[in-house]
Design a protein around this motif. Sequence first.
Motif, PDB file in Angstrom:
ATOM      1  N   LEU A 172       0.831  -1.203   0.000  1.00  0.00           N
ATOM      2  CA  LEU A 172       0.000   0.000   0.000  1.00  0.00           C
ATOM      3  C   LEU A 172       0.867   1.255   0.000  1.00  0.00           C
ATOM      4  O   LEU A 172       0.659   2.159  -0.809  1.00  0.00           O
ATOM      5  N   LEU A 173       1.838   1.307   0.893  1.00  0.00           N
ATOM      6  CA  LEU A 173       2.705   2.483   0.950  1.00  0.00           C
ATOM      7  C   LEU A 173       3.427   2.703  -0.368  1.00  0.00           C
ATOM      8  O   LEU A 173       3.596   3.847  -0.809  1.00  0.00           O
ATOM      9  N   GLY A 174       3.836   1.618  -1.023  1.00  0.00           N
ATOM     10  CA  GLY A 174       4.486   1.734  -2.323  1.00  0.00           C
ATOM     11  C   GLY A 174       3.579   2.366  -3.366  1.00  0.00           C
ATOM     12  O   GLY A 174       4.025   3.183  -4.181  1.00  0.00           O
ATOM     13  N   GLN A 175       2.296   2.017  -3.331  1.00  0.00           N
ATOM     14  CA  GLN A 175       1.362   2.597  -4.296  1.00  0.00           C
ATOM     15  C   GLN A 175       1.028   4.053  -3.972  1.00  0.00           C
ATOM     16  O   GLN A 175       0.793   4.858  -4.864  1.00  0.00           O
ATOM     17  N   LEU A 176       1.015   4.396  -2.685  1.00  0.00           N
ATOM     18  CA  LEU A 176       0.666   5.768  -2.305  1.00  0.00           C
ATOM     19  C   LEU A 176       1.697   6.786  -2.790  1.00  0.00           C
ATOM     20  O   LEU A 176       1.392   7.976  -2.881  1.00  0.00           O
ATOM     21  N   THR A 177       2.891   6.346  -3.130  1.00  0.00           N
ATOM     22  CA  THR A 177       3.914   7.278  -3.626  1.00  0.00           C
ATOM     23  C   THR A 177       3.495   7.944  -4.935  1.00  0.00           C
ATOM     24  O   THR A 177       4.040   8.986  -5.287  1.00  0.00           O
ATOM     25  N   THR A 178       2.524   7.370  -5.633  1.00  0.00           N
ATOM     26  CA  THR A 178       2.073   7.917  -6.921  1.00  0.00           C
ATOM     27  C   THR A 178       0.819   8.775  -6.798  1.00  0.00           C
ATOM     28  O   THR A 178       0.315   9.277  -7.805  1.00  0.00           O
ATOM     29  N   TRP A 179       0.305   8.956  -5.600  1.00  0.00           N
ATOM     30  CA  TRP A 179      -0.974   9.644  -5.413  1.00  0.00           C
ATOM     31  C   TRP A 179      -0.873  11.162  -5.389  1.00  0.00           C
ATOM     32  O   TRP A 179      -1.882  11.852  -5.407  1.00  0.00           O
TER      33      TRP A 179
ATOM     34  N   PRO B 138       3.841  14.623  -1.039  1.00  0.00           N
ATOM     35  CA  PRO B 138       3.818  13.247  -1.535  1.00  0.00           C
ATOM     36  C   PRO B 138       4.403  12.282  -0.508  1.00  0.00           C
ATOM     37  O   PRO B 138       5.345  12.628   0.216  1.00  0.00           O
ATOM     38  N   PHE B 139       3.837  11.087  -0.433  1.00  0.00           N
ATOM     39  CA  PHE B 139       4.391  10.076   0.462  1.00  0.00           C
ATOM     40  C   PHE B 139       5.663   9.539  -0.187  1.00  0.00           C
ATOM     41  O   PHE B 139       5.673   9.183  -1.358  1.00  0.00           O
ATOM     42  N   PRO B 140       6.757   9.486   0.568  1.00  0.00           N
ATOM     43  CA  PRO B 140       8.044   9.101  -0.028  1.00  0.00           C
ATOM     44  C   PRO B 140       8.149   7.600  -0.300  1.00  0.00           C
ATOM     45  O   PRO B 140       7.512   6.788   0.366  1.00  0.00           O
ATOM     46  N   ALA B 141       8.968   7.274  -1.263  1.00  0.00           N
ATOM     47  CA  ALA B 141       9.269   5.867  -1.533  1.00  0.00           C
ATOM     48  C   ALA B 141      10.091   5.320  -0.374  1.00  0.00           C
ATOM     49  O   ALA B 141      10.762   6.062   0.341  1.00  0.00           O
ATOM     50  N   GLY B 142      10.027   4.026  -0.214  1.00  0.00           N
ATOM     51  CA  GLY B 142      10.788   3.387   0.848  1.00  0.00           C
ATOM     52  C   GLY B 142      11.260   2.017   0.416  1.00  0.00           C
ATOM     53  O   GLY B 142      10.900   1.527  -0.660  1.00  0.00           O
ATOM     54  N   ARG B 143      12.043   1.410   1.300  1.00  0.00           N
ATOM     55  CA  ARG B 143      12.485   0.039   1.038  1.00  0.00           C
ATOM     56  C   ARG B 143      12.765  -0.630   2.372  1.00  0.00           C
ATOM     57  O   ARG B 143      13.121   0.023   3.354  1.00  0.00           O
ATOM     58  N   SER B 144      12.613  -1.919   2.378  1.00  0.00           N
ATOM     59  CA  SER B 144      12.838  -2.682   3.602  1.00  0.00           C
ATOM     60  C   SER B 144      14.321  -2.908   3.826  1.00  0.00           C
ATOM     61  O   SER B 144      15.080  -3.144   2.886  1.00  0.00           O
ATOM     62  N   GLY B 145      14.707  -2.830   5.100  1.00  0.00           N
ATOM     63  CA  GLY B 145      16.086  -3.091   5.470  1.00  0.00           C
ATOM     64  C   GLY B 145      16.274  -2.963   6.970  1.00  0.00           C
ATOM     65  O   GLY B 145      15.689  -2.078   7.603  1.00  0.00           O
ATOM     66  N   HIS B 146      17.026  -3.891   7.530  1.00  0.00           N
ATOM     67  CA  HIS B 146      17.347  -3.862   8.962  1.00  0.00           C
ATOM     68  C   HIS B 146      16.095  -3.884   9.839  1.00  0.00           C
ATOM     69  O   HIS B 146      16.066  -3.240  10.889  1.00  0.00           O
ATOM     70  N   GLY B 147      15.043  -4.577   9.381  1.00  0.00           N
ATOM     71  CA  GLY B 147      13.833  -4.711  10.174  1.00  0.00           C
ATOM     72  C   GLY B 147      12.851  -3.554  10.074  1.00  0.00           C
ATOM     73  O   GLY B 147      11.856  -3.527  10.793  1.00  0.00           O
ATOM     74  N   TYR B 148      13.122  -2.603   9.206  1.00  0.00           N
ATOM     75  CA  TYR B 148      12.258  -1.437   9.056  1.00  0.00           C
ATOM     76  C   TYR B 148      11.939  -1.199   7.585  1.00  0.00           C
ATOM     77  O   TYR B 148      12.647  -1.665   6.692  1.00  0.00           O
TER      78      TYR B 148
ATOM     79  N   ASN C  21      12.174   1.796   5.377  1.00  0.00           N
ATOM     80  CA  ASN C  21      12.905   3.054   5.473  1.00  0.00           C
ATOM     81  C   ASN C  21      12.432   4.034   4.409  1.00  0.00           C
ATOM     82  O   ASN C  21      12.584   3.788   3.218  1.00  0.00           O
ATOM     83  N   LEU C  22      11.849   5.139   4.875  1.00  0.00           N
ATOM     84  CA  LEU C  22      11.374   6.196   3.986  1.00  0.00           C
ATOM     85  C   LEU C  22      12.514   7.146   3.703  1.00  0.00           C
ATOM     86  O   LEU C  22      13.264   7.512   4.608  1.00  0.00           O
ATOM     87  N   GLY C  23      12.635   7.552   2.458  1.00  0.00           N
ATOM     88  CA  GLY C  23      13.730   8.456   2.119  1.00  0.00           C
ATOM     89  C   GLY C  23      13.370   9.348   0.970  1.00  0.00           C
ATOM     90  O   GLY C  23      12.221   9.472   0.585  1.00  0.00           O
ATOM     91  N   GLY C  24      14.364   9.964   0.430  1.00  0.00           N
ATOM     92  CA  GLY C  24      14.169  10.863  -0.698  1.00  0.00           C
ATOM     93  C   GLY C  24      14.805  12.197  -0.411  1.00  0.00           C
ATOM     94  O   GLY C  24      15.430  12.416   0.623  1.00  0.00           O
ATOM     95  N   ASP C  25      14.629  13.096  -1.334  1.00  0.00           N
ATOM     96  CA  ASP C  25      15.192  14.434  -1.201  1.00  0.00           C
ATOM     97  C   ASP C  25      14.197  15.331  -0.472  1.00  0.00           C
ATOM     98  O   ASP C  25      13.169  15.702  -1.029  1.00  0.00           O
ATOM     99  N   GLY C  26      14.486  15.662   0.771  1.00  0.00           N
ATOM    100  CA  GLY C  26      13.602  16.525   1.550  1.00  0.00           C
ATOM    101  C   GLY C  26      12.312  15.824   1.912  1.00  0.00           C
ATOM    102  O   GLY C  26      12.081  14.666   1.580  1.00  0.00           O
TER     103      GLY C  26
ATOM    104  N   GLY D 184      11.800   8.580   7.663  1.00  0.00           N
ATOM    105  CA  GLY D 184      11.537   7.814   8.870  1.00  0.00           C
ATOM    106  C   GLY D 184      11.772   6.338   8.660  1.00  0.00           C
ATOM    107  O   GLY D 184      12.156   5.893   7.573  1.00  0.00           O
ATOM    108  N   HIS D 185      11.518   5.596   9.710  1.00  0.00           N
ATOM    109  CA  HIS D 185      11.741   4.156   9.720  1.00  0.00           C
ATOM    110  C   HIS D 185      10.510   3.513  10.346  1.00  0.00           C
ATOM    111  O   HIS D 185      10.240   3.713  11.533  1.00  0.00           O
ATOM    112  N   LEU D 186       9.755   2.787   9.548  1.00  0.00           N
ATOM    113  CA  LEU D 186       8.492   2.212   9.990  1.00  0.00           C
ATOM    114  C   LEU D 186       8.660   0.740  10.327  1.00  0.00           C
ATOM    115  O   LEU D 186       9.226  -0.013   9.542  1.00  0.00           O
ATOM    116  N   LYS D 187       8.157   0.333  11.455  1.00  0.00           N
ATOM    117  CA  LYS D 187       8.197  -1.063  11.897  1.00  0.00           C
ATOM    118  C   LYS D 187       6.918  -1.736  11.381  1.00  0.00           C
ATOM    119  O   LYS D 187       5.914  -1.830  12.083  1.00  0.00           O
ATOM    120  N   LEU D 188       6.956  -2.193  10.144  1.00  0.00           N
ATOM    121  CA  LEU D 188       5.754  -2.723   9.498  1.00  0.00           C
ATOM    122  C   LEU D 188       5.220  -3.991  10.160  1.00  0.00           C
ATOM    123  O   LEU D 188       4.028  -4.257  10.110  1.00  0.00           O
TER     124      LEU D 188
END
Length: 168
Positions: free
Chosen positions: A53-60, A79-89, A91-96, A100-104
């Motif tokens: 869901l979060l991945g799709q919201l990046t295009t909204w 816009p909701f930032p793109a993220g990727r899984s890593g180290h148990g979280y 991880n939301l990122g991007g330019d500005g 954050g780090h979400l515990k899904l």
Amino acid sequence: MLLNEQVAALIARRADQTTQAMAEQLGVTEGDLIAALPADWVTLWPGEQTEALLGQLTTWGPLTTIVESAGSIFEFKGPFPAGRSGHGYYNLGGDGGLHGHLKLQAIRQIALLSKPFMGRPSHAFVFITEDGRCAFKIYLGRDEARQLLPAQVSRFQQWQQATGLPTD
């Protein structure tokens, strides 16, 4: 009195208060309160769909992400930032913008919530943890006149009819 009846009585008095405020008044978790809302206000999805869901919201486009903590409310509009899984979280990122780090793994359910707020319709994705608390919320965006963005509303309403994230 059953929780559903208590919630109905609160709604009859003031339908546009926040789910957090309603839960506090009734002494229940926000997750329990949301599950007791009228069926046409809420659709529940399993938490396992959070990352997709979060991945799709990046295009909204512009959304409002809210985190409530100890009575404080933090908001991010954009816009909701793109993220990727890593180290148990996740991880939301991007330019500005929002980072954050979400515990899904902590998300038990996703509520697609449609209810009035401050005299206007509102639609949100509410991420509910195992203990019934709200981890964060993502509200649909609004234009300069404070009107909901029609394309987002249409897609949200289509998703409400589904039992899980459509692949659209």
